[in-house]
Every structure is written in C-alpha cells, then in structure tokens.
Design a protein around this motif. Structure first.
Motif, mmCIF file in Angstrom:
data_model
loop_
_atom_site.group_PDB
_atom_site.id
_atom_site.type_symbol
_atom_site.label_atom_id
_atom_site.label_comp_id
_atom_site.label_asym_id
_atom_site.label_seq_id
_atom_site.Cartn_x
_atom_site.Cartn_y
_atom_site.Cartn_z
ATOM 1 N N ALA A 162 -33.751 48.353 -46.972
ATOM 2 C CA ALA A 162 -34.818 47.680 -46.436
ATOM 3 C C ALA A 162 -34.977 48.351 -44.966
ATOM 4 O O ALA A 162 -36.168 48.418 -44.475
ATOM 5 C CB ALA A 162 -34.434 46.286 -46.242
ATOM 6 N N THR A 163 -34.138 48.846 -44.608
ATOM 7 C CA THR A 163 -34.018 49.164 -42.842
ATOM 8 C C THR A 163 -33.800 50.708 -42.867
ATOM 9 O O THR A 163 -33.830 50.979 -41.608
ATOM 10 C CB THR A 163 -32.945 48.492 -42.125
ATOM 11 N N SER A 164 -33.711 51.270 -43.733
ATOM 12 C CA SER A 164 -33.439 52.960 -43.386
ATOM 13 C C SER A 164 -34.287 53.568 -42.388
ATOM 14 O O SER A 164 -34.005 54.549 -41.962
ATOM 15 C CB SER A 164 -33.160 53.484 -44.814
ATOM 16 N N LYS A 217 -39.858 48.642 -47.959
ATOM 17 C CA LYS A 217 -39.383 49.957 -47.210
ATOM 18 C C LYS A 217 -40.715 50.206 -46.168
ATOM 19 O O LYS A 217 -40.421 50.584 -45.114
ATOM 20 C CB LYS A 217 -39.539 51.187 -48.154
ATOM 21 N N LEU A 218 -41.810 49.844 -46.687
ATOM 22 C CA LEU A 218 -43.152 50.170 -45.619
ATOM 23 C C LEU A 218 -43.359 49.169 -45.041
ATOM 24 O O LEU A 218 -44.500 49.048 -44.384
ATOM 25 C CB LEU A 218 -44.235 50.456 -46.643
ATOM 26 N N ASN A 221 -35.664 42.213 -42.529
ATOM 27 C CA ASN A 221 -34.127 42.316 -42.357
ATOM 28 C C ASN A 221 -33.424 41.287 -42.037
ATOM 29 O O ASN A 221 -32.344 40.954 -41.947
ATOM 30 C CB ASN A 221 -33.902 43.629 -41.323
ATOM 31 N N THR A 222 -34.277 40.295 -41.414
ATOM 32 C CA THR A 222 -33.783 38.739 -40.925
ATOM 33 C C THR A 222 -33.942 37.773 -41.880
ATOM 34 O O THR A 222 -33.432 37.612 -42.691
ATOM 35 C CB THR A 222 -34.119 38.525 -39.500
ATOM 36 N N GLU A 277 -37.157 42.431 -54.506
ATOM 37 C CA GLU A 277 -37.756 43.779 -54.754
ATOM 38 C C GLU A 277 -36.708 44.645 -55.290
ATOM 39 O O GLU A 277 -37.029 45.398 -56.144
ATOM 40 C CB GLU A 277 -38.445 44.180 -53.670
ATOM 41 N N ASN A 278 -35.651 44.730 -54.573
ATOM 42 C CA ASN A 278 -34.748 45.791 -54.857
ATOM 43 C C ASN A 278 -34.126 45.461 -56.160
ATOM 44 O O ASN A 278 -33.809 46.650 -56.952
ATOM 45 C CB ASN A 278 -33.638 46.081 -53.885
#
Lengths: 660, 395
Positions: B47-49, B272-273, B280-281, B290-291
């Motif tokens: 999620a945060t890459s 991702k977008l 992330n929190t 989603e993943n």
C-alpha cells in the motif's frame, strides 16, 4: 473462597464470580455477532458484488485525455506557408493539483496573474471552463508567456502548485492581419459544432477552424487527435504506467491558390489607397479587393479592411474583445470579409453588363448615338450625369470609355420594355447568385426586377400589418417596379446589391469569353488547390470546379471590351490617367471605374479590370467604402495589384475622372 | 480480604513458575500478535511503496521497527507483576493526564484535520494511544479499590468522571476516536465489574441522549460541540450519496474492498494510487481487502477473533479482580477499535478515526497495543502460577 473442583478445567473459570462470567459471555456474544455482521458485509462487498467494484476501480484510475494533433499548414500556391503551427510551451493548470483551500488558490491566481500579466479573475474563469470542457485534462492558461515568466515558473515550481508547462502546438499567423477573413481563425469547438456531422470524432475541447479556410478545410487541417491514457491517483495526478498512448496524426497541409506576394501587395495597396482617400478628406471606412484568374477562377488574392489579427484567437479571449471584432449594432466588424459578404451597389462597373445585355437583346445597335444632354427625364424623375457633364450623344464604345450615365440611363429605360434583359445578363455572367467559393459564407446578391420588387412590397406590407409600424424598412416605399428602377440598375445603382467577388466573376466571364470567341465559363472562384502531407507529399489535388458554360456574341463582346479598354487607354477614358506609363501592348487593361452613391454617405469607390496576358491573365476587383470616385481611390489600388502581378514598377497614380 | 501471596505456592505445584522449559507466555496470544504484525507489514508493503518518493520501504521498515520494539516491551511487561501497578494507580493516572496535556500543549498538527502529536526522533508520540493502557490500569485499580461499593452511585460516577476528563482533552486534540475508546473502556469495566443493571441502563440512556444532543440538537441550535468535519464524518455513512469528503472516503474504501473479490486483485490500484485516503493508518483494512480479497480479510478478522478470545480467556482465568478488569479494559479497547475501524472501512460504521490494532501504521498505536498485550501476558503468567491454588485472591 471456593473449594477446588475435583477435575480441574484448563481454564480456571471457576475462579471468576459467576456474575462476571455471565457478563463476559454477553460481551463475547456481542463480539461474535459483530464478527458475523462484518464478515457478512465483506462477503457481500467482495464476493457478491466484487465484479462491479472492480469496474469502478478501473474507471477510477484510467483517464483518457485527448492529445491535440498538430494542425496542418495553409500554403500559398508556391508552397510558402501562410499559416503555420508552432511548438511552444504553454502554461497550464492541473486543476486537481491546485491548493485545496480557496484562499491559497486565490493567492496562487493573484501571483500567477501578476507573472503572466493576466487578471486573476480571468484565470479562475478559464480553469472553471476548462474543467467542464475536458475533465482531468490540464487547462491552458497562456501560450505566449514569454521566456522570463516560463523560467520563473520552472525555477519556483513549489511556489506555483498545479501550474505546469507543456509543449503544445499552437496556430500561428506569421503575416498577422493579412487576408485574415479569408484564412479565418481557430477556436475551441463549440457544443453546437460537436453535434454537426463535419465534426464527428472531434473530442470536446479541441481546437478547430472557426472561419474562412480554417473552417472550410478543417477536416483536412485538424488531423486526428491521439489519446493519452493515463493512470491517475486519487488527486488526479498522473502516475507512471505502461499504458501506450495513441499518437495523434498531424493534419494535412492545404495548398491554396493565393499568391503570397500578390496578397501582401494587395493588402498594402488597399491600405495605401485608403490612407490616400483619407488624406483627401474622404472617410474611406472600409475596403476590399479580389484578384481572380479569369480562366479557372483561382483566387490569387483577396482581402478586406478593416482586418484583425487571427493570432488573437489563439490565446483565450474575453467576450468583449470578441464582440468588438464581430461588430455590433449596425457596424460591420473586422471579422466580415467584405470581398464576399459586402452588399453593395456597384456604380458604373455594372455598365459593361448592361451594354452586353442591350446588345444581345437588340435593345440598341452599337452605332446608335444615345444620351445627349446632361440629364434624362423619365416620368417625374431627372437622371443626370455626375457633375451635370454633357458628353453629347455617343455610340456604345465611347459611352463605355467616358462612362456616360445618360447613355446607360437611356439604355435602361429602353430595356425595361424588353423585360428582364439586364437582369438576365447579370445572372448569366454570375452576378446576384452565390459564386460557390470554398469559404463558409458568401453574400447571394440582389439583382432587382419587377417580381423581386413585388415580393419586397408584399413582405413590407405583411411586416407592417404584423408589427403595426408605419414602415419596416424592407423597401422605402411600397410601389410597383418602375422604369426608373431599371434605369438605376443600368448604371449599377438602385436596389442592386452585390460584392467584389461576384463582380470579379462577371468580369472573368466576360474576359474568358472574349479570349475564346464568345464561348466562356462562369468560373467558380476557389482557394483550395491541393491537400498535402505534412512532409509535402500530395494527398489529393482538389479539382478545379466546373463553372456554367455561357456563350456571348463575339462581335458584341468585342465592342464592350473595346469600350472598357478605351477607358484605360483613350483620351477621356475614365481611368486612362491611372494607367499612364503602363505597358498596354504587353498587358492590355480592360478596366471600368465605378462610383456607387449612398444616401447620407460619401460615394463608394469601385474599380474592375481585366488585364490580358497569355500566361497569367488577371481580373481585379477593388472597392473602398466612402472612398470617393472610382478613379481616385479604387483604380490606383487595382493598378498596384496588377503591377505586382506583372512585376511592373509599383506606382500609385490617382485618377482625376469624376464619373460615377 | 486475604493477604495470601500468589507467589507462595504449595508443594503440590505441578511445575515451577519461572522454569526455563515452561513457555512463560500465552503461546496463542503471542502467535496471534506476531501474525497480525506480519500482516501489517505485508499490507503496508503493497500500500505504501510509492507514498514516499525514493524510499519504498519507509513505512514497512518503520512499522517493523515499532512492532519489534513493541514485542520487546511486551516481553518486559510480561515479566512485571501487574499487581504492583495497583499501588501506582495515582501516578499512572497523573502520567495519563500529563501525556495527554503535553500533546495538547506542545504537540503540533502533522496535516490538516489530523490529531496533534509530539515529534520524537523515531515516531510522533500520540499521548492518547498509550493513554488507553494507562486509563485501563488506573480505572481497574480504582474499581478494585471500590469493589465493595460497586453498587454505590458515587463509585460509578467516579469511574465515569475519571475517564471523561482525559477523554474530553483527547477529543480536543482533536482525537474523537480515542475519546470514544476511553468512554467505552470505562463502560466495559463497570459492566464486567458488576455494576447493577439499572445503573447501566441509566448510563446507556444518558449516552444516547448525549449523542443526540451533540449530533442533532446542538448543531440545530447553532452550537457545534464537534468540529464540522467531525460531525460530517460521523453521519456520512448514513448518506453515501452526499458529496462530502467523508462520503468520498467511504465510497473509495468500499470500492477498494469490493474490488478485492474472493482472493484479491492481481494489480491492486485503488490503494496504490491513493484513492483511499489514510490507507496506511485508519483505512489499512481497505488495503487488506483489495490486496487479498475476502480470504485475506477473513483471515485478519480471524486473527482478531483469536486475540479477543485469548483476552477474554485471560480475563476469566485471572487470579484477581484487578487482572480481570485490566483484561476487560484491553478487550474493550480491542473490540471497539476493531469493529469500529473495520465497520468504517466496509461502510457500516461512521468515520471516527480509530486505528486498527497492530495493523495500522503508527508507533504510538502499535506500542500501546503491545503494552496492553504485555499486561495480558503478565496476568496470564501470574494466573498460571496461581492456578494450583485454585483460589481467587482479592487484594
């Protein structure tokens, strides 16, 4: 204290008071129920309706943004560019990347406006409009920001969030106002146009031709816009992705019949003529010229004054600026092409048509002397020569040479009893009907006759009844066609309305018939010559449109041509002095002055001429509103244009003839 | 009241209490916590890459660090006899108020609408998170002190007031979610400790009335107890079609979760977008959905069920009321945060800004939960030690 149980459970719940255990079990059951609810909701979202959300997620991230195609160039007949497309860095705003807080945004607009010399309010309007036109696409704010401003924007990017520079292809008119009305300009496609068939496949927000050749040949010039498929994040910012864009296809070039040198000289000559007339105390408010190849109708040059700079349409324009160009109230603005849309009486330039008509219909014989005295009386009305000159009774050729009004008044008076002979000849030669030129609009023209008059009377009366007003102004007075109307028409006055282009077509018909023993053609004036690839390869030659074939009696025609040739060569000819020093043997000039009279206005100056040449004959039409006599303003302009065409010394020679 | 020490075991003790061969921790609880930590890091990784340009591991590395530090802290706390904390109850309550007030006084906002925090070298310290642990211990101690007079109105009032004061300051930070957690903890402690039903019913009625006044009555009269965005968040889930930012969050979150399908999307784009704010929190469960789809989301929920089960088991097996109440407080904290957070992500609960325990990125939140788990471990260890007594010790 409870006693130990015989068999110890793994969880010593016995240590807990039963009431607490009961309450904890309630909590546990609630937790279990909550897990059930959440799991059910997840099942519903992900398993039952997941597919629908996948589509929404995809729609969320892929934006299709049209990539404008570079517009084709407009070239002159030798391939020299008249209109080009330039690569330039445009200042654009990405609406989604603007500061979220209204105050920060307003302050950004103020700073940006200061940098670009624009009103902050104007920027705000543009962004609002752009957001509606093409969602998610950046909005172009300025295309000619100048290097200084662009450098500042590039260096202090973080001070201008959401402001970007992007190379764009913009329309450029290197010759400014030259032939502006002919070439036209570009602008954003309108909602109405998007529904039209000619604009199918054009994405919203595209730049398309709006007037003139830009409009007429838009389908060739505009090319095919590409599509940039960008993956965007939630802020609408594009993110790196492997979606291949569909590249735009550049538009084709349009090769025109215009001659750049002649066009430039025509514009310059018109300016000089107008300046000259103004110096002589005439208002000379407007003017136009047309130069045609009489053999095929190719428009060699065409111009209209006042003009405008089409580059102004490239950048955003305010409504007020537009209205000033368009003209408001009764005034005609610079957007109007007076060469094709002016509605004028022609004055004496009409006389060759009258002469041709009278000869062919047998109204007169060439040797008959007519028009003695300074005035003709018909009914209660006096019809006089300009300045009450008495040319004496003259035969046809001399009457044309000196432009005797009384002669043609008499012809008109006689012709009236023969029916519509003058009108029919006018139509036959191409006056009073659309020429078919490849421009978006032209004036149809009016050649008045008895039926036309009756129809106008009818319209006027109906209008008065409907609106309960004393006069609608369609005709000044309700009355039947009179012989006087025909007499006025014979000298190009009265209710006759035409424009320089139609007159140029009529003279071209006379000229090409004259050169081919009476078998001529009403040429269709046209500007488009060929469609070319951006690299110059031929896509398609635009065929010469076929005009209507006409036959004129060669004997009659040569008399008329002799008369107007005399007008430029013989002593007493109305424009003989204008053509002083001209090589008449190499380039014989057949010219006719005209002075159209208007109520409460200075006379309109006209000049029509055909200059013969084996290889490059030309018909020139020039008119200057409120420019005075034909010989003093229009004729010298025509001579300059002819001089440029035949590479003769450029001389501005003012004629002295005071004929109408 | 008995003075019997839990350490003094009879000869018949089946095993040494601190023997090295005996696992001194609840194995299921420990495994569950580690599993959740792994889920958190894995989810954050996808999620945060791209959140921090040039440093795709920014969030994962830090979260792993917090989790590691949390585990160490858990181990240390599990070694401490929680019973000592009872004596420190006033100091703990003072520490609670101090940490909350310190954040309120010197903390600053990191972004718009976010709660305040104190920037420390490795993480931004949010007093309200660790405050949950402190409050649990302080309230549990207070209730134990008044165990004999649980039916008294003053006891109930004292407990509620003790929670309300820090809650008000936390809400002012503004951290509405933590404030609600505080009150929920207090209610749960009162409930589990055995406050009479009638009293509980009265409290419930009072809470409902307060909610009605804060959300409907006062705004209508022009008084805004909450900030407008807070009101809007709380009510957005009732009207998903409204165009407020909160409904946008909810809608995008639903799309993210829904598009995960049964087993997740091969190319999870919603998260991702950045279509889901705070992915992330607070909204990390949307990234899980989603993943890894329903399977992944259900697995995470299962881990939370395990966590809650172990917490309640420890509640019941605690050798004393203090331990039970601490476990009850931890259970309340976990329940509230898990259900409100997940409910928010799937669109059936209002947006309140509570973190998902151990999953959400954030040092304060991870440490707070780990400390709570450490307390549970301590209770577990002591109860196992005391178990042979088969006796409940009230102190």
């Amino acid at each position: 204290m409870s006693a130990l149980r015989p068999s110890e459970p793994r969880v010593p719940s016995g240590a807990t008071p039963p009431q607490m255990a009961f309450r904890v079990s309630i909590v546990a059951m609630i937790a279990l129920a909550m897990f059930g609810v959440v799991l059910f909701r997840l099942w519903f979202l992900q398993v039952l309706t997941g597919e629908q959300y996948v589509q929404q997620a995809n729609a969320n991230r892929i934006r299709s943004i049209p990539i404008p195609a570079p517009r084709g160039e407009i070239l002159d007949r030798d391939g020299q560019p008249i209109v080009t497309s330039e690569e330039t860095n445009a200042v654009q705003i990405v609406p989604s990347a603007l500061p979220a807080r209204p105050r920060a945004r307003a302050s950004l607009y103020v700073r940006l406006g200061h940098l670009l010399h624009m009103e902050p309010r104007h920027i705000k309007e543009l962004v609002a409009r752009g957001r509606v036109d093409v969602p998610y696409a950046p909005v172009t704010i300025k295309t000619d920001a100048g290097r200084g401003a662009l450098t500042v924007l590039a260096e202090r990017q973080n001070e201008y969030p959401g402001v970007e520079q992007r190379p764009v292809s913009i329309r450029s008119y290197p010759y400014g106002s030259m032939a502006a009305q002919v070439i036209g300009h570009v602008g954003q496609v309108s909602p109405g146009e998007l529904k039209m068939k000619g604009f199918s496949g054009v994405p919203q927000g595209s730049i398309v031709g709006q007037e003139g050749l830009e409009y007429y040949y838009d389908s060739y010039l505009r090319g095919k816009s590409g599509v940039e498929r960008v993956q965007v994040n939630a802020e609408g910012y594009p993110v790196a992705s492997a979606l291949h864009p569909i590249q735009p296809t550049a538009g084709y070039n349009v090769l025109t019949t215009l001659d750049l040198g002649l066009e430039q000289e025509g514009e310059r000559a018109l300016k000089e003529g107008i300046a000259n007339a103004r110096a002589a105390g005439k208002p000379a408010t407007a003017g136009a010229f047309v130069a045609l190849d009489p053999r095929n109708g190719q428009v060699l040059a065409m111009g209209s004054s006042p003009s405008y700079n089409p580059n102004r349409f490239v950048g955003p324009m305010t409504e007020r600026e537009y209205h000033a160009l368009e003209g408001s109230g009764g005034a005609i603005g610079p957007l109007t092409n007076l060469a094709t849309e002016g509605a004028y009486p022609t004055g004496s330039t009409f006389k060759p048509i009258t002469a041709m008509a009278a000869l062919e219909a047998g109204v007169i014989t060439p040797d008959e002397d007519l028009g003695g005295g300074s005035c003709i009386t018909a009914g209660a009305e006096q019809f006089c020569n300009s300045g009450h000159t008495d040319y004496g009774a003259l035969p046809l050729v001399q009457a044309l040479t000196v432009s005797s009004d009384t002669y043609f008044f008499e012809v008109g008076e006689r012709a009236n009893s023969y029916g519509n002979v003058v009108q029919n000849m006018a139509h036959k030669l191409g006056v009073g009907e659309p020429t078919g030129i490849d421009l978006p609009s032209e004036f149809a023209g009016v050649v008045p006759d008895a039926r036309w008059r009756a129809r106008q009377d009818q319209l006027e009366l109906a209008c008065r009844r409907r609106r309960h007003v004393p006069s609608c102004g369609i005709v000044s007075e309700v009355r039947p066609w009179s012989v006087g109307d025909n007499m006025h028409l014979a000298v190009g006055q009265g209710d006759l309305l035409t424009d320089p282009l139609q007159m140029a077509v009529a003279y071209s018909t006379l000229a090409n018939s004259y050169e081919k023993d009476g078998d001529g053609e009403v040429v269709v004036p046209h500007l488009g010559l060929a469609i070319e690839e951006p690299n110059g390869g031929l896509v398609q030659a635009l065929p010469t449109p076929h005009g209507r074939k006409v036959h004129l009696n060669p004997a009659d025609l040569s008399l008329v041509m002799e008369g107007i040739h005399g007008a430029t060569t013989q002593p007493g000819g109305t424009s003989t002095d204008v053509w002083t020093g001209w090589n008449q043997s190499a380039f014989p000039v057949y010219g006719k002055t005209g002075t159209a009279q208007h109520e409460n206005k200075e006379d309109q100056s006209w000049y029509m001429c055909y200059v013969g040449s084996r290889s490059r004959p030309i018909v020139i039409a020039v008119t200057v509103e409120q420019g005075g006599f034909g010989a003093e303003t229009a004729a010298p302009i025509a001579r300059l244009i002819a001089s440029e065409w035949f590479k003769q010394p450029l001389k501005f020679v003012v004629g002295s003839s005071k004929t109408l | 009241m008995s003075t019997l020490s839990p350490i003094a075991l009879p000869e018949s003790a089946p095993a040494p209490r601190t023997g090295p061969r005996r696992l001194p921790l609840d194995p299921v609880l420990t495994a569950t916590v580690i599993a959740l930590g792994i889920c958190s890091v894995l989810t954050l990784r996808s999620a945060t890459s791209n959140l921090v340009p040039g440093d795709p591991g920014y969030y994962t590395n830090r979260q792993a660090l917090y989790l590691g530090a949390g585990l160490v802290l858990m181990l240390i706390i599990s070694r401490i006899d929680y019973a000592h904390l009872r004596r420190l109850r006033n100091a703990i309550y003072a520490l609670l108020m101090a940490s909350i007030l310190a954040v309120l006084a010197v903390g600053h906002y990191s972004s718009l609408g976010a709660q305040r925090s104190i920037q420390l070298p490795f993480f931004s310290f949010q007093g309200s998170e660790i405050g949950k642990d402190l409050l649990i211990v302080a309230l549990a101690a207070s209730i134990v002190d008044n165990a004999r007079s649980l039916g008294a109105r003053e006891t109930t009032a004292r407990v509620l007031l003790a929670a309300l004061v820090p809650a008000v300051f936390v809400v002012a930070q503004p951290d509405l979610g933590s404030g609600m957690v505080y009150m929920f903890i207090a209610a749960m402690l009162l409930f589990v400790a055995g406050t009479p039903w009638r009293r509980l019913a009265a409290i419930t009625a009072l809470v409902i009335a307060c909610i009605a006044i804060v959300l409907a009555g006062a705004p209508a009269a022009g008084v805004h107890v909450l900030k407008p965005y807070q009101e809007q968040r709380l009510t957005a889930f009732l009207d998903p079609s409204s165009h407020s930012e909160s409904s946008y969050q909810l809608r995008e979150s639903e799309i993210a979760v829904g598009s995960g399908g049964r087993t997740g999307r091969a190319n999870p784009t919603q998260i991702k977008l950045n279509f889901v704010p705070e992915d992330n929190t607070d909204f990390i469960f949307a990234a899980v959905g989603e993943n890894w789809g329903f399977a992944g989301a259900a697995l995470v929920l299962l881990l939370y069920a395990l966590l809650l089960w172990r917490t309640m088991r420890i509640l019941l097996m605690s050798k004393d009321l203090f331990g039970s109440l601490i476990a009850a407080g931890v259970a309340a904290m976990l329940m509230f945060q898990v259900f409100v957070n997940v409910g928010m992500v799937v669109g059936i609960m209002p947006i309140t800004g509570v973190t998902l325990p151990l999953m959400s990125y954030g040092g304060s939140s991870v440490i707070a939960v780990m400390v709570a788990v450490g307390l549970l471990q301590s209770i577990y260890v002591r109860s196992r030690a005391a178990y042979p007594l088969g006796d409940r010790v009230l102190r």
